[in-house]
Design a protein around this motif. Structure first.
Motif, PDB file in Angstrom:
ATOM      1  N   ILE A  93       0.871  -1.179   0.000  1.00  0.00           N
ATOM      2  CA  ILE A  93       0.000   0.000   0.000  1.00  0.00           C
ATOM      3  C   ILE A  93       0.903   1.222   0.000  1.00  0.00           C
ATOM      4  CG2 ILE A  93      -1.785   1.278   1.235  1.00  0.00           C
ATOM      5  CD1 ILE A  93      -2.764  -1.457   0.284  1.00  0.00           C
ATOM      6  N   ARG A 152      -0.720  -1.051  -4.578  1.00  0.00           N
ATOM      7  CA  ARG A 152      -1.872  -0.150  -4.644  1.00  0.00           C
ATOM      8  C   ARG A 152      -1.389   1.254  -4.300  1.00  0.00           C
ATOM      9  NH1 ARG A 152      -6.379  -2.700  -5.587  1.00  0.00           N
ATOM     10  NH2 ARG A 152      -7.764  -1.090  -4.758  1.00  0.00           N
ATOM     11  N   LEU A 156      -2.332   4.630  -3.603  1.00  0.00           N
ATOM     12  CA  LEU A 156      -3.570   5.278  -3.190  1.00  0.00           C
ATOM     13  C   LEU A 156      -3.814   6.600  -3.900  1.00  0.00           C
ATOM     14  CD1 LEU A 156      -3.549   4.541   0.649  1.00  0.00           C
ATOM     15  CD2 LEU A 156      -4.676   3.255  -1.182  1.00  0.00           C
ATOM     16  N   TYR A 210      -7.162   6.816  -6.069  1.00  0.00           N
ATOM     17  CA  TYR A 210      -8.198   7.649  -5.456  1.00  0.00           C
ATOM     18  C   TYR A 210      -7.779   9.114  -5.408  1.00  0.00           C
ATOM     19  CZ  TYR A 210      -9.373   2.930  -3.973  1.00  0.00           C
ATOM     20  OH  TYR A 210      -9.644   1.582  -3.959  1.00  0.00           O
ATOM     21  N   PHE A 223     -12.241   6.334  -1.182  1.00  0.00           N
ATOM     22  CA  PHE A 223     -11.773   4.959  -1.320  1.00  0.00           C
ATOM     23  C   PHE A 223     -12.896   4.001  -1.652  1.00  0.00           C
ATOM     24  CE2 PHE A 223      -8.937   6.938   1.897  1.00  0.00           C
ATOM     25  CZ  PHE A 223      -7.785   6.936   1.148  1.00  0.00           C
ATOM     26  N   GLU A 245     -10.418  -2.326  -1.284  1.00  0.00           N
ATOM     27  CA  GLU A 245      -9.262  -2.273  -0.384  1.00  0.00           C
ATOM     28  C   GLU A 245      -9.278  -3.440   0.595  1.00  0.00           C
ATOM     29  OE1 GLU A 245      -6.643  -0.176  -0.864  1.00  0.00           O
ATOM     30  OE2 GLU A 245      -7.834   0.267  -2.640  1.00  0.00           O
ATOM     31  N   GLN A 246     -10.433  -3.725   1.149  1.00  0.00           N
ATOM     32  CA  GLN A 246     -10.537  -4.834   2.101  1.00  0.00           C
ATOM     33  C   GLN A 246     -10.315  -6.168   1.412  1.00  0.00           C
ATOM     34  OE1 GLN A 246     -14.304  -4.132   4.086  1.00  0.00           O
ATOM     35  NE2 GLN A 246     -13.331  -2.763   5.584  1.00  0.00           N
ATOM     36  N   SER A 296      -8.367  -6.741  -1.174  1.00  0.00           N
ATOM     37  CA  SER A 296      -6.919  -6.865  -1.371  1.00  0.00           C
ATOM     38  C   SER A 296      -6.229  -7.302  -0.086  1.00  0.00           C
ATOM     39  CB  SER A 296      -6.329  -5.538  -1.854  1.00  0.00           C
ATOM     40  OG  SER A 296      -6.692  -5.298  -3.186  1.00  0.00           O
ATOM     41  N   TRP A 352      -7.043   6.341   4.744  1.00  0.00           N
ATOM     42  CA  TRP A 352      -7.231   4.961   4.296  1.00  0.00           C
ATOM     43  C   TRP A 352      -7.347   4.031   5.499  1.00  0.00           C
ATOM     44  CZ3 TRP A 352      -3.973   0.713   4.995  1.00  0.00           C
ATOM     45  CH2 TRP A 352      -4.258  -0.420   4.223  1.00  0.00           C
ATOM     46  N   VAL A 397     -10.685   1.933   6.143  1.00  0.00           N
ATOM     47  CA  VAL A 397     -10.584   0.526   5.746  1.00  0.00           C
ATOM     48  C   VAL A 397     -10.447  -0.398   6.958  1.00  0.00           C
ATOM     49  CG1 VAL A 397      -9.200  -1.150   4.441  1.00  0.00           C
ATOM     50  CG2 VAL A 397      -9.634   1.128   3.489  1.00  0.00           C
TER      51      VAL A 397
END
Length: 190
Positions: free
Chosen positions: A7, A36, A38, A42, A47, A52-53, A55, A80, A84
């Motif tokens: 991330i 990813r 961010l 985004y 988001f 995201e969850q 992943s 994030w 998340v």
């Protein structure tokens, strides 16, 4: 092979030297790792929580790559985390992240000598990591040793300074890849 998720929490990778270089080097060395970014995914800061969850659920090892911002996460990555890592997903009786490994990979603008008891900030860098340790504990994540590089400042960026920062970033990426390589060759449950 275990799944690696990176991330990127840099708020503007297009203006980054070190974090962008680190991500590029890791992507080359570990092409199967999911990265990813961010700020790219985004740009409006809204988001896709489900994505995201998802992943995170697929990952065995999660890397948070970011520039140390005011002694913690940059705003985009903090947002994030807030959105998340909610109760019931990341922590609580129905938490789903238990047993995943977490690696903090970050850069600081200030030089290493500032992060000592006798240095300018009066604290070792490890002291600033207490909130991350607490987050990992709350979420039942196994926090591995951090990978960090100090002295990556935005101030006075001439050609020599940029070249030096790219070298430091490549060394950082090499250390991070070295930590991740054993997971690439490891099967789940091993």
């Amino acid at each position: 092979m275990q799944n690696i998720l990176i991330i990127s929490g840099h708020p503007e990778l297009t203006h980054s030297i070190a974090n962008a270089t680190i991500l590029d080097e890791v992507a080359t060395a570990l092409p199967d790792a999911e990265i990813r970014r961010l700020d790219w995914l985004y740009p409006d800061g809204k988001f896709n929580i489900a994505a995201e969850q998802e992943s995170l659920l697929k990952a065995d090892v999660v890397v948070w790559q970011f520039p140390f911002h005011w002694y913690g996460l940059p705003g985009l990555m903090k947002q994030w985390l807030d959105e998340v890592f909610v109760h019931g997903f990341a922590h609580g009786s129905t938490a789903k992240l238990r047993g995943k490994k977490l690696i903090l990979s970050f850069t600081t603008g200030a030089p290493q000598e500032f992060y000592t008891v006798d240095g300018f900030f009066g604290h070792a860098i490890e002291e600033y990591l207490i909130p991350f340790k607490t987050t990992a504990r709350l979420c039942n994540l196994e926090l591995l040793a951090p990978v960090y590089t100090c002295g990556i400042s935005y101030a006075d960026r001439d050609a020599d300074k940029i070249a030096q920062q790219k070298t430091l970033a490549r060394q950082h990426a090499s250390r991070l890849v070295g930590m991740l390589k054993p997971f690439v060759n490891k099967t789940e449950g091993e």
